[in-house]
Design an enzyme around this catalytic site. Structure first.
Site, short mmCIF file in Angstrom:
data_model
loop_
_atom_site.label_atom_id
_atom_site.label_comp_id
_atom_site.label_asym_id
_atom_site.label_seq_id
_atom_site.Cartn_x
_atom_site.Cartn_y
_atom_site.Cartn_z
N ASP A 138 0.89 -1.16 0.00
CA ASP A 138 0.00 0.00 0.00
C ASP A 138 0.94 1.23 0.00
OD1 ASP A 138 -2.39 1.55 0.44
OD2 ASP A 138 -1.76 1.74 2.54
N LEU A 139 0.41 2.40 -0.33
CA LEU A 139 1.29 3.58 -0.40
C LEU A 139 1.16 4.45 0.86
CD1 LEU A 139 3.18 5.49 -1.97
CD2 LEU A 139 1.18 6.37 -3.16
N ASP A 140 0.01 5.12 0.99
CA ASP A 140 -0.17 6.03 2.11
C ASP A 140 -0.22 5.24 3.42
OD1 ASP A 140 -0.73 8.21 3.71
OD2 ASP A 140 -2.87 8.17 3.29
N THR A 148 1.22 10.35 3.32
CA THR A 148 0.62 11.48 2.61
C THR A 148 -0.66 11.94 3.30
OG1 THR A 148 -0.22 9.79 1.10
CG2 THR A 148 1.52 11.19 0.25
N LYS A 205 -8.65 7.16 5.50
CA LYS A 205 -7.47 6.34 5.25
C LYS A 205 -7.77 5.23 4.24
CE LYS A 205 -4.99 4.10 8.72
NZ LYS A 205 -4.45 3.97 10.06
N SER A 218 -2.26 0.98 -4.45
CA SER A 218 -2.78 2.14 -3.72
C SER A 218 -4.10 2.61 -4.31
CB SER A 218 -1.76 3.27 -3.80
OG SER A 218 -2.34 4.49 -3.39
N ALA A 219 -4.98 3.11 -3.43
CA ALA A 219 -6.25 3.69 -3.88
C ALA A 219 -6.01 5.05 -4.54
CB ALA A 219 -7.19 3.85 -2.69
N LYS A 242 -10.74 -1.80 -2.34
CA LYS A 242 -10.57 -2.48 -1.06
C LYS A 242 -11.82 -2.23 -0.22
CE LYS A 242 -5.75 -0.96 -1.34
NZ LYS A 242 -4.74 -0.04 -0.82
N GLU A 292 -0.20 -3.40 4.48
CA GLU A 292 -1.28 -2.39 4.58
C GLU A 292 -1.34 -1.75 5.96
OE1 GLU A 292 -3.88 -0.76 3.56
OE2 GLU A 292 -4.06 -1.40 1.48
N ASP A 293 -1.85 -0.52 6.01
CA ASP A 293 -2.07 0.14 7.30
C ASP A 293 -3.57 0.30 7.61
OD1 ASP A 293 -2.42 2.10 5.26
OD2 ASP A 293 -2.31 3.66 6.80
P1 B16 Z 1 -6.13 10.33 -4.49
P2 B16 Z 1 -3.58 4.43 -0.05
C1 B16 Z 1 -5.27 6.54 -0.25
O1 B16 Z 1 -3.99 5.98 -0.34
C2 B16 Z 1 -5.31 7.54 0.89
O2 B16 Z 1 -5.07 6.89 2.13
C3 B16 Z 1 -6.65 8.20 0.94
O3 B16 Z 1 -6.71 9.15 1.98
C4 B16 Z 1 -6.92 8.89 -0.42
O4 B16 Z 1 -8.21 9.49 -0.43
C5 B16 Z 1 -6.84 7.84 -1.52
O5 B16 Z 1 -5.55 7.22 -1.48
C6 B16 Z 1 -7.10 8.42 -2.90
O6 B16 Z 1 -6.08 9.32 -3.23
O7 B16 Z 1 -7.08 11.43 -4.16
O8 B16 Z 1 -4.69 10.77 -4.61
O9 B16 Z 1 -6.57 9.53 -5.70
O10 B16 Z 1 -3.55 4.23 1.44
O11 B16 Z 1 -4.55 3.50 -0.75
O12 B16 Z 1 -2.21 4.37 -0.66
MG MG Z 2 -2.90 3.17 3.39
#
Ligand code: B16
Ligand code: MG
Length: 221
Positions: free
Chosen positions: A9-11, A17, A45, A116-117, A147, A171-172
């Site tokens: 996962d990224l964030d 971020t 998150k 990542s989302a 997810k 993942e977190d």
């Molecule tokens: P974007 P992850 C997620 O990252 C973030 O945790 C979440 O807060 C954010 O809304 C989502 O990505 C979408 O991001 O607006 O840049 O498309 O934890 O899946 O890496």
């Molecule tokens: Mg995350």
């Protein structure tokens, strides 16, 4: 040899971020006279941009009061604010232990991907100067079922050409752990507040990530 691939996962795993997302949503909320605070940000998150906006509106008792056009405009406005904030991201923002862990995986010949989302995942990885470490970065826009469905992790495994049981997901967020387990992969949780499915290996910080710990965890399974 197990594992043959690690899917991140990224964030919350490679970098944090969440602070930039918070700041950008805060600016959008101020513009719209909506309430937004850090505990609300916690609920976002791992949640997609549009779904995040829906949560903010629901928390303000404004669910269903915005037209789809207005929602799209606000999500885009937040994203522009977010992208401005990303310009300040550097290598220093890689979470503790991650750089050494990526080296360890690379030296062991283990494939790596990012699930990542975020539609900004590529930009974030470029800013952190680690984009070229990954064999595949999932395109959030192309994922139909987010997810806790396993689609994004299975898509990564498919692109890497590795069977799910040979993959480890990190993942977190609880929804992410559910996605990894639904994909029949080994799940590593970083500071996850467990409400449903438990990770196979629970760590409190990325600084604890090593290949040995994962292999040991896999044997104990
Ligand atoms: P974007 P992850 C997620 O990252 C973030 O945790 C979440 O807060 C954010 O809304 C989502 O990505 C979408 O991001 O607006 O840049 O498309 O934890 O899946 O890496
Ligand atoms: Mg995350």
């Amino acid at each position: 040899m197990w594992p043959q691939a690690v899917i991140f996962d990224l964030d919350g795993v490679l970098t944090d971020t969440a602070a930039c997302h918070y700041e950008a949503w805060k600016q959008m909320a101020q513009r719209e006279n909506l309430y937004f605070d850090r505990s609300m940000n916690q609920q976002l998150k791992g949640v997609s941009r549009m779904h995040s906006l829906e949560i903010i509106l629901r928390e303000n008792g404004r669910e269903g009061t915005y037209t789809p056009d207005k929602m799209a405009f606000l999500a885009g406005w937040k994203n522009e604010a977010y992208q401005r904030l990303l310009k300040d991201l550097t290598r220093q923002d890689i979470l503790p232990g991650i750089a050494a862990f990526l080296d360890q995986l690379q030296n062991a010949g283990i494939k790596m991907a990012v699930a990542s989302a975020s539609e900004n995942a590529d930009t974030v990885l470029e800013r952190l100067e680690i984009r070229n470490r990954f064999d595949y970065v999932a395109r959030a826009k192309e994922i139909k079922r987010r997810k806790p469905y396993p689609e994004i992790f299975l898509t990564c495994a498919g692109h890497l050409g590795i069977l799910p049981k040979q993959c480890v997901g990190i993942e977190d967020a609880q929804a992410g752990i559910e996605a990894i387990k639904a994909g029949r992969m080994f799940a590593v949780g970083i500071g996850v507040e467990v409400r449903t499915v438990r990770p196979d290996l629970e760590l409190t910080s990325t600084a604890e990530l090593t290949l040995e710990r994962i292999v040991r965890g896999g044997r104990d399974e």
